[in-house]
Design an enzyme around this catalytic site. Structure first.
Site, PDB file in Angstrom:
ATOM      1  N   CYS A 115       9.077  -8.294   9.997  1.00  2.00           N
ATOM      2  CA  CYS A 115       7.772  -7.651  10.225  1.00  2.00           C
ATOM      3  C   CYS A 115       7.053  -8.200  11.463  1.00  2.00           C
ATOM      4  O   CYS A 115       6.161  -7.548  11.998  1.00  2.00           O
ATOM      5  CB  CYS A 115       6.886  -7.788   8.996  1.00  2.00           C
ATOM      6  SG  CYS A 115       7.577  -6.909   7.587  1.00  2.00           S
ATOM      7  N   HIS A 249      -0.434  -6.349  11.597  1.00  2.00           N
ATOM      8  CA  HIS A 249       0.723  -5.784  10.888  1.00  2.00           C
ATOM      9  C   HIS A 249       0.210  -5.184   9.581  1.00  2.00           C
ATOM     10  O   HIS A 249      -0.637  -5.765   8.906  1.00  2.00           O
ATOM     11  CB  HIS A 249       1.751  -6.886  10.612  1.00  2.00           C
ATOM     12  CG  HIS A 249       2.807  -6.461   9.651  1.00  2.00           C
ATOM     13  ND1 HIS A 249       3.520  -5.291   9.813  1.00  2.00           N
ATOM     14  CD2 HIS A 249       3.270  -7.030   8.496  1.00  2.00           C
ATOM     15  CE1 HIS A 249       4.374  -5.167   8.808  1.00  2.00           C
ATOM     16  NE2 HIS A 249       4.237  -6.201   8.007  1.00  2.00           N
ATOM     17  N   ASN A 279       4.181  -0.052   4.746  1.00  2.00           N
ATOM     18  CA  ASN A 279       4.622  -1.146   5.623  1.00  2.00           C
ATOM     19  C   ASN A 279       5.881  -0.673   6.362  1.00  2.00           C
ATOM     20  O   ASN A 279       6.940  -0.524   5.750  1.00  2.00           O
ATOM     21  CB  ASN A 279       4.917  -2.379   4.755  1.00  2.00           C
ATOM     22  CG  ASN A 279       5.370  -3.577   5.569  1.00  2.00           C
ATOM     23  OD1 ASN A 279       5.683  -3.460   6.753  1.00  2.00           O
ATOM     24  ND2 ASN A 279       5.429  -4.727   4.929  1.00  2.00           N
TER      25      ASN A 279
HETATM   26  O1  UT7 Z   1       5.435  -7.306   5.664  1.00  2.69           O
HETATM   27  C1  UT7 Z   1       6.098  -8.429   5.197  1.00  2.69           C
HETATM   28  C2  UT7 Z   1       5.234  -9.218   4.385  1.00  2.69           C
HETATM   29  N1  UT7 Z   1       5.117  -8.684   3.046  1.00  2.69           N
HETATM   30  C3  UT7 Z   1       3.952  -8.737   2.480  1.00  2.69           C
HETATM   31  O2  UT7 Z   1       3.002  -9.080   3.122  1.00  2.69           O
HETATM   32  C4  UT7 Z   1       3.840  -8.443   1.005  1.00  2.69           C
HETATM   33  C5  UT7 Z   1       3.003  -9.507   0.383  1.00  2.69           C
HETATM   34  N2  UT7 Z   1       2.789  -9.336  -1.035  1.00  2.69           N
HETATM   35  C6  UT7 Z   1       2.012  -8.358  -1.528  1.00  2.69           C
HETATM   36  O3  UT7 Z   1       1.504  -7.546  -0.798  1.00  2.69           O
HETATM   37  C7  UT7 Z   1       1.725  -8.387  -3.004  1.00  2.69           C
HETATM   38  O4  UT7 Z   1       2.183  -9.586  -3.571  1.00  2.69           O
HETATM   39  C8  UT7 Z   1       2.357  -7.193  -3.773  1.00  2.69           C
HETATM   40  C9  UT7 Z   1       1.652  -5.911  -3.387  1.00  2.69           C
HETATM   41  C10 UT7 Z   1       3.837  -7.107  -3.449  1.00  2.69           C
HETATM   42  C11 UT7 Z   1       2.178  -7.389  -5.274  1.00  2.69           C
HETATM   43  O5  UT7 Z   1       0.803  -7.550  -5.593  1.00  2.69           O
HETATM   44  P1  UT7 Z   1       0.336  -8.763  -6.515  1.00  2.69           P
HETATM   45  O6  UT7 Z   1      -1.097  -8.585  -6.739  1.00  2.69           O
HETATM   46  O7  UT7 Z   1       0.820 -10.028  -5.876  1.00  2.69           O
HETATM   47  O8  UT7 Z   1       1.117  -8.445  -7.835  1.00  2.69           O
HETATM   48  P2  UT7 Z   1       2.169  -9.364  -8.631  1.00  2.69           P
HETATM   49  O9  UT7 Z   1       3.468  -9.401  -7.888  1.00  2.69           O
HETATM   50  O10 UT7 Z   1       1.502 -10.639  -8.992  1.00  2.69           O
HETATM   51  O11 UT7 Z   1       2.380  -8.498  -9.914  1.00  2.69           O
HETATM   52  C12 UT7 Z   1       1.303  -8.256 -10.843  1.00  2.69           C
HETATM   53  C13 UT7 Z   1       1.830  -7.344 -11.947  1.00  2.69           C
HETATM   54  C14 UT7 Z   1       3.152  -7.818 -12.530  1.00  2.69           C
HETATM   55  O12 UT7 Z   1       3.123  -7.560 -13.912  1.00  2.69           O
HETATM   56  P3  UT7 Z   1       2.804  -8.763 -14.971  1.00  2.69           P
HETATM   57  O13 UT7 Z   1       3.841  -9.796 -14.699  1.00  2.69           O
HETATM   58  O14 UT7 Z   1       1.417  -9.206 -14.619  1.00  2.69           O
HETATM   59  O15 UT7 Z   1       2.913  -8.062 -16.263  1.00  2.69           O
HETATM   60  C15 UT7 Z   1       4.163  -6.915 -11.910  1.00  2.69           C
HETATM   61  O16 UT7 Z   1       5.313  -6.721 -12.700  1.00  2.69           O
HETATM   62  O17 UT7 Z   1       2.077  -6.037 -11.428  1.00  2.69           O
HETATM   63  C16 UT7 Z   1       3.391  -5.624 -11.784  1.00  2.69           C
HETATM   64  N3  UT7 Z   1       3.898  -4.729 -10.737  1.00  2.69           N
HETATM   65  C17 UT7 Z   1       3.655  -3.416 -10.729  1.00  2.69           C
HETATM   66  N4  UT7 Z   1       2.968  -2.625 -11.565  1.00  2.69           N
HETATM   67  C18 UT7 Z   1       2.891  -1.318 -11.260  1.00  2.69           C
HETATM   68  C19 UT7 Z   1       4.628  -5.062  -9.638  1.00  2.69           C
HETATM   69  N5  UT7 Z   1       4.875  -3.955  -8.927  1.00  2.69           N
HETATM   70  C20 UT7 Z   1       4.270  -2.926  -9.573  1.00  2.69           C
HETATM   71  C21 UT7 Z   1       4.168  -1.550  -9.303  1.00  2.69           C
HETATM   72  N6  UT7 Z   1       3.453  -0.790 -10.161  1.00  2.69           N
HETATM   73  N7  UT7 Z   1       4.712  -0.975  -8.228  1.00  2.69           N
END
Ligand code: UT7
Length: 322
Positions: A115, A249, A279
């Site tokens: 990225c 980004h 992204n």
């Molecule tokens: O460009 C390269 C760099 N990449 C990035 O910058 C990405 C950085 N990370 C992020 O943007 C975020 O971490 C995400 C958007 C990927 C995830 O958001 P988050 O607030 O960190 O969520 P999380 O991974 O902590 O997940 C929270 C909950 C989980 O469920 P439990 O364990 O709390 O029951 C996940 O299983 O959300 C669940 N979850 C989803 N739910 C509905 C994960 N993906 C999804 C989804 N829809 N698509």
């Protein structure tokens, strides 16, 4: 003789025709429009058609940038393409774009910093132009991330999209303060397992799929981004209030807004496209630049701040007097 600077002459973008909405994704995996918008700010992303390759996207963006610059392809003697989704392992996708433009001189090569790729490519082209080795560069970010996603993994497949953007940079010794003022690049390979593709020519012999510990990437993002921007401010003497446009980004709206807030950059100076593009990795910054230049926001003389962070980890910033 006055100092050579790399001046932006034009910018262009290209997005595949097909859009995939959050509602479309909710039919494939257990997710919802509400979750995706709340956690990322993404509403839709573009997906390349069958047979549409990274080189096709990059070529379209390059043509748009040349048109915007009013410069013919024959003026280009350097092409640096940032991509993590090349057409083939080799030759470099940049040479396919070079050939598509009918260019037979100079050099064309790919760069891989995921990225952060566009900022790394911009810095590389800037060094070559300022050294006097090349005169006019196309710096391109082009990606077809849809091809390396695991479409059953809701934690990643909702985040990415396809697209390309390009900038024409020309060496100039009489542009006043216009041009690339500084670039700052960083990498730390200790984090390489937090965002990676589980395949490759020398490991599995397969292409593989993107894997990410999203929460871990998120945890590091704002600190890394703000550090490298503060480095750019320190070396140029500018500060957040001098910036006309912040073009980050586009990974996640929460990361973008959090970084701007920490740096003290006003919300109305942020260029955001993540809602419509998702992204697009190395393509996200030049695509955002093309949107904000086309709609008249970024104008000649503006101070434009770029930043990116991604797999590796890699991260970087650039300050440009447009
Ligand atoms: O460009 C390269 C760099 N990449 C990035 O910058 C990405 C950085 N990370 C992020 O943007 C975020 O971490 C995400 C958007 C990927 C995830 O958001 P988050 O607030 O960190 O969520 P999380 O991974 O902590 O997940 C929270 C909950 C989980 O469920 P439990 O364990 O709390 O029951 C996940 O299983 O959300 C669940 N979850 C989803 N739910 C509905 C994960 N993906 C999804 C989804 N829809 N698509």
């Amino acid at each position: 003789m006055s100092k050579i600077r790399s001046v932006v002459r034009g910018v262009g973008g290209y997005l595949p025709a097909h859009t995939l909405t959050n509602a479309d994704l909710a039919k494939k995996v257990d997710t919802s429009d509400e979750w995706i918008v709340q956690r990322t700010g993404i509403r839709e992303r573009h997906i390349a058609a069958d047979g549409e390759k990274t080189s096709d996207l990059g070529l379209a963006a390059a043509r748009a940038a040349l048109k915007n610059a009013g410069i013919g392809a024959d003026a280009i003697d350097l092409i640096v393409l940032a991509t993590s989704t090349p057409d083939q392992t080799f030759p470099a996708t940049a040479v396919t774009i070079q050939d598509g433009l009918g260019i037979t001189r100079g050099a064309a090569f790919d760069m891989q910093a995921v990225c952060s790729g566009f900022v790394f490519a911009l810095a590389t082209a800037d060094q070559f132009l300022r050294s006097g080795d090349f005169k006019c560069a196309l710096v391109i970010g082009a990606e077809t991330f849809s091809r390396i996603l695991d479409w059953s993994d809701r934690g990643t497949c909702v985040l990415f999209g396809d697209g390309a953007g390009a900038v024409v940079l020309e060496a100039s010794s009489d542009s006043g303060e216009r041009g690339v003022l500084t670039t700052k690049l960083r990498s730390d390979g200790r984090h390489r397992a937090k965002l990676y593709v589980d395949g490759g020519p020398s490991s599995t012999g397969t292409v593989g799929h993107l894997r990410m510990e999203g929460r871990e990437v998120f945890r590091h993002a704002i600190g890394m981004i703000t550090d490298v921007i503060e480095d750019a401010f320190a070396v140029t003497g500018y500060n957040a209030s001098d910036v006309d446009w912040f073009v980050p980004h586009q990974a996640n709206k929460r990361i973008i807004d959090g970084s701007a807030h920490k740096l003290g950059i006003a919300a109305e100076k942020i260029v955001t496209t993540v809602d419509r593009h998702g992204n697009t990795s190395a393509a996200s910054i030049p695509l955002a630049l093309s949107v904000a230049s086309e709609d008249g926001r970024i104008k000649k003389g503006d101070l434009v701040l770029l930043e990116a962070m991604g797999g590796g980890f890699t991260w970087g910033s650039a300050l440009i007097r447009w």
